[in-house]
Design a protein around this motif. Structure first.
Motif, PDB file in Angstrom:
ATOM      1  N   SER A  20       0.818  -1.221   0.000  1.00  0.00           N
ATOM      2  CA  SER A  20       0.000   0.000   0.000  1.00  0.00           C
ATOM      3  C   SER A  20       0.850   1.268   0.000  1.00  0.00           C
ATOM      4  CB  SER A  20      -0.880  -0.018   1.254  1.00  0.00           C
ATOM      5  OG  SER A  20      -1.611   1.173   1.345  1.00  0.00           O
ATOM      6  N   LYS A 164      -2.946  -4.994   9.388  1.00  0.00           N
ATOM      7  CA  LYS A 164      -1.559  -4.593   9.127  1.00  0.00           C
ATOM      8  C   LYS A 164      -0.952  -3.975  10.383  1.00  0.00           C
ATOM      9  CE  LYS A 164       1.393  -2.093   5.915  1.00  0.00           C
ATOM     10  NZ  LYS A 164       1.464  -1.452   4.603  1.00  0.00           N
ATOM     11  N   GLY A 243      11.429  -3.732   3.056  1.00  0.00           N
ATOM     12  CA  GLY A 243      12.762  -3.727   2.454  1.00  0.00           C
ATOM     13  C   GLY A 243      12.984  -4.726   1.350  1.00  0.00           C
ATOM     14  N   ALA A 265       8.659   0.190  -1.211  1.00  0.00           N
ATOM     15  CA  ALA A 265       9.469   1.310  -1.722  1.00  0.00           C
ATOM     16  C   ALA A 265      10.253   0.957  -2.989  1.00  0.00           C
ATOM     17  CB  ALA A 265      10.429   1.784  -0.631  1.00  0.00           C
TER      18      ALA A 265
HETATM   19  C1  FMN Z   1       5.328   6.535   0.050  1.00  0.00           C
HETATM   20  C2  FMN Z   1       4.741   5.476   0.941  1.00  0.00           C
HETATM   21  C3  FMN Z   1       3.373   5.502   1.231  1.00  0.00           C
HETATM   22  C4  FMN Z   1       2.799   4.523   2.052  1.00  0.00           C
HETATM   23  N1  FMN Z   1       1.443   4.541   2.304  1.00  0.00           N
HETATM   24  C5  FMN Z   1       0.875   3.547   3.051  1.00  0.00           C
HETATM   25  C6  FMN Z   1      -0.547   3.503   3.255  1.00  0.00           C
HETATM   26  O1  FMN Z   1      -1.315   4.313   2.728  1.00  0.00           O
HETATM   27  N2  FMN Z   1      -1.046   2.503   4.050  1.00  0.00           N
HETATM   28  C7  FMN Z   1      -0.243   1.542   4.624  1.00  0.00           C
HETATM   29  O2  FMN Z   1      -0.736   0.665   5.331  1.00  0.00           O
HETATM   30  N3  FMN Z   1       1.104   1.550   4.404  1.00  0.00           N
HETATM   31  C8  FMN Z   1       1.669   2.521   3.645  1.00  0.00           C
HETATM   32  N4  FMN Z   1       3.027   2.512   3.418  1.00  0.00           N
HETATM   33  C9  FMN Z   1       3.858   1.436   4.024  1.00  0.00           C
HETATM   34  C10 FMN Z   1       4.154   0.311   3.023  1.00  0.00           C
HETATM   35  O3  FMN Z   1       2.966  -0.290   2.556  1.00  0.00           O
HETATM   36  C11 FMN Z   1       5.077  -0.759   3.664  1.00  0.00           C
HETATM   37  O4  FMN Z   1       4.426  -1.301   4.800  1.00  0.00           O
HETATM   38  C12 FMN Z   1       6.422  -0.192   4.115  1.00  0.00           C
HETATM   39  O5  FMN Z   1       6.868   0.813   3.231  1.00  0.00           O
HETATM   40  C13 FMN Z   1       7.503  -1.276   4.252  1.00  0.00           C
HETATM   41  O6  FMN Z   1       7.774  -1.922   3.033  1.00  0.00           O
HETATM   42  P1  FMN Z   1       8.967  -1.474   2.032  1.00  0.00           P
HETATM   43  O7  FMN Z   1      10.210  -1.337   2.856  1.00  0.00           O
HETATM   44  O8  FMN Z   1       9.043  -2.554   0.994  1.00  0.00           O
HETATM   45  O9  FMN Z   1       8.560  -0.153   1.457  1.00  0.00           O
HETATM   46  C14 FMN Z   1       3.623   3.484   2.614  1.00  0.00           C
HETATM   47  C15 FMN Z   1       4.985   3.466   2.296  1.00  0.00           C
HETATM   48  C16 FMN Z   1       5.557   4.424   1.477  1.00  0.00           C
HETATM   49  C17 FMN Z   1       7.027   4.344   1.145  1.00  0.00           C
END
Ligand code: FMN
Length: 301
Positions: A20, A164, A243, A265
């Motif tokens: 998300s 979540k 990550g 990300a």
């Molecule tokens: C720009 C951005 C916006 C995000 N918006 C949401 C959101 O609206 N709802 C949510 O539950 N998590 C949101 N997240 C969290 C991600 O879904 C995820 O849990 C978190 O970034 C860890 O994963 P990653 O390291 O692969 O990014 C957001 C993350 C980023 C980077």
């Protein structure tokens, strides 16, 4: 090769999902990958009414990651159902709608609103928001609140309910257990870790909101540890994220017990990463004559 996974009532064609907030509402990425090939997409977090989000700047690059303080900007539930859903309803992948609110009543109301659309496969409840009725403490850090909220939301929806979890807690297994006893079908984790960054010359914060959520490769070891602990602590399926930037990362999360994963990300660095991981996982398992089931949770303790 069968890569399908069952989470609650939802059948995923494969365990690779997008996280998300990092994949828009889905259509924004259609030029970069075949959306029909991924297991599913999680939408940007939806609230009852539209929200504009936090003041700029809202993104800062960090070592091996990024801080964001988008502030859950979104088009609101009515526009989401009327304008966005028609653009994604014919996709073959699962549609998971991430949603959030600031009071229990609004979480319940929003779950009811979203449940009307039959094409939505699952609801992912984001608990990282402050609970305005409890003086701003996050829903996600209080096991009693999580259990009560999960129970209330579950009672109004027949959708697969994914809770979540926030990593900003002392003991991830107690918040996970609370979601499970409240009736969640699945748990997803981790959301971002809270951080900040400053401009040392100007002595100011780099984010308009001062603090933001850290994501990207920098958080993978924390996420992997929490997913492993959670998968051991609950019986319901766990969806792991934090990550992930390669097939190797996907394999690591599956090995510690995640039934599916979400890529966040890294979609900003490589918008085709999710499809590449689906194809890579197929090849990897074929070469090793291993099934997805055998790989999942195969970590030796
Ligand atoms: C720009 C951005 C916006 C995000 N918006 C949401 C959101 O609206 N709802 C949510 O539950 N998590 C949101 N997240 C969290 C991600 O879904 C995820 O849990 C978190 O970034 C860890 O994963 P990653 O390291 O692969 O990014 C957001 C993350 C980023 C980077």
């Amino acid at each position: 090769m069968d890569l399908s996974v069952k989470i609650g009532n939802m059948i995923l064609n494969n365990p690779i999902l997008t996280a998300s907030g990092t994949f828009g509402y889905g259509p924004e990425f259609k030029d970069y990958l075949d959306l029909d090939r991924i297991g599913g997409l999680c939408t940007k977090g939806i609230s009852i009414e539209p929200r504009g989000g936090n003041p700029a700047p809202r993104i800062v690059e960090t070592a091996s990651g990024m801080l964001n303080s988008i502030g859950l900007e979104n088009c609101g539930s009515a526009k989401f159902l009327s304008d966005v859903m028609p653009q994604i309803r014919d996709l073959k992948c699962a549609i998971i709608v991430n949603f959030y609110a600031y009071t229990e009543e609004d979480f319940v109301r929003l779950a009811e609103i979203l449940s009307v659309d039959e094409r939505i496969d699952a609801l992912e409840m984001n608990l990282s928001c402050p609970n305005v009725k409890k003086g701003g403490s996050a829903f996600g850090s209080n096991p009693d609140l999580i259990e009560k909220l999960t129970k209330s939301v579950k009672s109004v929806t027949d959708k697969t309910l994914i809770v979540k979890l926030s990593p900003n807690v002392a003991d991830i297994t107690s918040t996970a257990a609370a979601a499970e006893s409240g009736g969640a079908d699945s748990i997803s984790l981790i959301n971002t870790l809270i951080g900040t960054a400053i401009d040392r010359e100007k002595k100011t914060f780099l984010l308009g909101n001062k603090i933001g959520g850290l994501s990207g490769p920098a958080i993978k070891p924390v996420a992997l540890r929490m997913v492993w602990q959670t998968a051991k602590a609950v019986k319901i399926p766990v969806i792991g994220m934090g990550g992930i930037s390669s097939l190797e990362d996907v394999i690591d999360f599956l090995t510690v017990g995640a039934k599916a994963v979400q890529i966040g990300a890294w979609n900003f660095i490589n918008p085709s990463i999710a499809q590449e991981c689906v194809e890579g996982l197929e090849k990897y398992l074929k070469e090793r004559s291993e099934t997805l089931n055998e790989l999942t949770g195969s970590i030796k303790e």
